[in-house]
Design a protein around this motif. Sequence first.
Motif: not given
Length: 240
Positions: A78-91
């Motif tokens: 799910t995380v990988a799919a989100a990143v592929a769609l344009g999401a970024v990790h957030v601290d």
Amino acid sequence: MAVQLLAVTYDAHDPTRLARFWGGMLRRDAVEDAGGLLLPGTPTQVGLRFVPGRPQEEHLNRLHLHLTSTSLAHQQDTVAAAVALGAVHVDVGQLPDEGHIVLADPAGNHFCVMEPDNRFLSGCGHLAEVACDGTRDVGLFWSEGLGWPLVWDENQETVVQSPLGGTKVAWGGPPVAPKTVRNTQRFLLAATDTDLRTEVDRLVSLGATLMSTDEDRSAELADPDGNEFCVRQARPRART
């Protein structure tokens, strides 16, 4: 109840891009809706709606979504799919041993992909929770307003859920950051079994503040914490 939570509305510089992102994450198709794009929900899953708007620089993420996972592999997928769609990790200060993963969508709206052993969200569906900043009073208001029972009420934190189950809505309790600008995320309600004026009067009697109306078709109010929300008259059901 005479009102239902139709969607969470997001102001967005590019509503089409945001609808495409969340449509991909939730596997929903967008439909045009009053100048925006709606990813329709179900009786147990809240919808998402994206409308043109430019968030001010000082706006805050006053709510974020929690997505569930069924296994560690599913969480990572799910995380990988989100990143592929344009999401970024957030601290946001999360600790290394916390199981959830915090991301931001292409417009900077935060969301979490939860760990698979999260029992509180078990059985709530993929879009399991709308987590909001807010006081206990606002949680009690929304419980009465939506007719959803409290499923958590401890240490000033409140959570409500439809009697049918599905997506929960939570408020984290104090401290709540001061509200200085219009929220870029807000609830959209539909008055279903009553007229709009009657429903607006009921919500005001529970503690909401009426801000504006649009010829009996929609009204904007604010909840007891000052968060804007919209109520509109539901479309008549088609006869069969």
